[in-house]
Design a protein around this motif. Structure first.
Motif, PDB file in Angstrom:
ATOM      1  N   ILE A  51     -27.856   4.206  -6.559  1.00 52.76           N
ATOM      2  CA  ILE A  51     -26.463   4.195  -6.081  1.00 52.76           C
ATOM      3  C   ILE A  51     -26.385   3.491  -4.736  1.00 52.76           C
ATOM      4  O   ILE A  51     -25.501   2.659  -4.504  1.00 52.76           O
ATOM      5  CB  ILE A  51     -25.905   5.634  -5.997  1.00 52.76           C
ATOM      6  N   TYR A  52     -27.315   3.794  -3.858  1.00 48.96           N
ATOM      7  CA  TYR A  52     -27.355   3.160  -2.531  1.00 48.96           C
ATOM      8  C   TYR A  52     -27.509   1.646  -2.674  1.00 48.96           C
ATOM      9  O   TYR A  52     -26.784   0.883  -2.042  1.00 48.96           O
ATOM     10  CB  TYR A  52     -28.499   3.750  -1.704  1.00 48.96           C
ATOM     11  N   GLU A  53     -28.455   1.218  -3.507  1.00 45.41           N
ATOM     12  CA  GLU A  53     -28.687  -0.219  -3.696  1.00 45.41           C
ATOM     13  C   GLU A  53     -27.451  -0.918  -4.266  1.00 45.41           C
ATOM     14  O   GLU A  53     -27.098  -2.015  -3.838  1.00 45.41           O
ATOM     15  CB  GLU A  53     -29.898  -0.449  -4.616  1.00 45.41           C
ATOM     16  N   LYS A  54     -26.780  -0.272  -5.216  1.00 44.10           N
ATOM     17  CA  LYS A  54     -25.555  -0.849  -5.783  1.00 44.10           C
ATOM     18  C   LYS A  54     -24.478  -0.978  -4.708  1.00 44.10           C
ATOM     19  O   LYS A  54     -23.778  -1.984  -4.637  1.00 44.10           O
ATOM     20  CB  LYS A  54     -25.027   0.021  -6.926  1.00 44.10           C
ATOM     21  N   ALA A  55     -24.344   0.053  -3.903  1.00 42.95           N
ATOM     22  CA  ALA A  55     -23.324   0.039  -2.846  1.00 42.95           C
ATOM     23  C   ALA A  55     -23.597  -1.076  -1.846  1.00 42.95           C
ATOM     24  O   ALA A  55     -22.687  -1.830  -1.491  1.00 42.95           O
ATOM     25  CB  ALA A  55     -23.284   1.397  -2.133  1.00 42.95           C
ATOM     26  N   ILE A  56     -24.837  -1.188  -1.401  1.00 39.80           N
ATOM     27  CA  ILE A  56     -25.194  -2.219  -0.416  1.00 39.80           C
ATOM     28  C   ILE A  56     -24.996  -3.611  -1.004  1.00 39.80           C
ATOM     29  O   ILE A  56     -24.480  -4.516  -0.331  1.00 39.80           O
ATOM     30  CB  ILE A  56     -26.640  -2.006   0.091  1.00 39.80           C
ATOM     31  N   SER A  57     -25.374  -3.777  -2.236  1.00 38.24           N
ATOM     32  CA  SER A  57     -25.182  -5.069  -2.900  1.00 38.24           C
ATOM     33  C   SER A  57     -23.691  -5.424  -2.970  1.00 38.24           C
ATOM     34  O   SER A  57     -23.294  -6.557  -2.661  1.00 38.24           O
ATOM     35  CB  SER A  57     -25.785  -5.010  -4.310  1.00 38.24           C
ATOM     36  N   TYR A  58     -22.870  -4.452  -3.354  1.00 41.03           N
ATOM     37  CA  TYR A  58     -21.427  -4.680  -3.443  1.00 41.03           C
ATOM     38  C   TYR A  58     -20.855  -5.031  -2.067  1.00 41.03           C
ATOM     39  O   TYR A  58     -20.056  -5.959  -1.931  1.00 41.03           O
ATOM     40  CB  TYR A  58     -20.729  -3.444  -4.018  1.00 41.03           C
ATOM     41  N   ILE A  59     -21.274  -4.310  -1.055  1.00 45.37           N
ATOM     42  CA  ILE A  59     -20.792  -4.560   0.312  1.00 45.37           C
ATOM     43  C   ILE A  59     -21.191  -5.963   0.762  1.00 45.37           C
ATOM     44  O   ILE A  59     -20.381  -6.689   1.329  1.00 45.37           O
ATOM     45  CB  ILE A  59     -21.332  -3.494   1.281  1.00 45.37           C
ATOM     46  N   ASN A  60     -22.436  -6.351   0.503  1.00 45.30           N
ATOM     47  CA  ASN A  60     -22.901  -7.677   0.910  1.00 45.30           C
ATOM     48  C   ASN A  60     -22.132  -8.796   0.213  1.00 45.30           C
ATOM     49  O   ASN A  60     -21.954  -9.866   0.783  1.00 45.30           O
ATOM     50  CB  ASN A  60     -24.397  -7.822   0.651  1.00 45.30           C
TER      51      ASN A  60
END
Length: 135
Positions: free
Chosen positions: A25-34
């Motif tokens: 979930i964290y990785e998905k969130a960071i990817s989306y934010i980037n």
């Protein structure tokens, strides 16, 4: 005794799978934010909606993994991008740097930039140029 051992192993497996899920979930969130940091309406609610978790849960996971609130993570990312533009595009207007970094209101950009760097964007650019010229 066997029950306790079995229960302990099962509990550890659950903990590990929960940890993996949180990491994903964290990785998905960071990817989306980037990918979307330049969009002025990027916020916790939008990120959480996109990856399919509640905003509260996402905020918790981001804080656990990065040590900062999600909104602060987004602000710091935008400031890092702005600093990069100020460093590498001296001809670019500060207002354009703000927009390209995800700040659509100049006042918000100036205030946030000063909060994280201690300088206004113009002061940062002048200081950076002076330091490069002295080298």
């Amino acid at each position: 005794k066997g029950f306790i051992k079995t229960y302990g192993i099962h509990a550890m497996e659950l903990f590990d799978s929960e940890k993996e899920e949180k990491s994903e979930i964290y990785e998905k969130a960071i990817s989306y934010i980037n990918e979307h940091y330049t969009e002025s309406d990027l916020n916790v609610a939008r990120v959480s909606e996109n990856i399919g978790v509640t905003a509260i849960y996402l905020a918790y996971i981001v804080k656990q993994n990065s040590g900062v609130k999600l909104s602060e993570y987004i602000a710091k990312l935008r400031i890092d991008k702005a600093k990069n533009l100020l460093d590498n595009a001296p001809e670019m207007k500060v207002e354009d740097v703000a927009k390209m970094s995800g700040f659509w209101q100049n006042r918000t950009f100036y205030n946030t930039f000063k909060k994280y760097t201690g300088l206004t964007p113009t002061q940062y650019r002048i200081l950076k140029n002076n330091n490069e010229n002295q080298q």
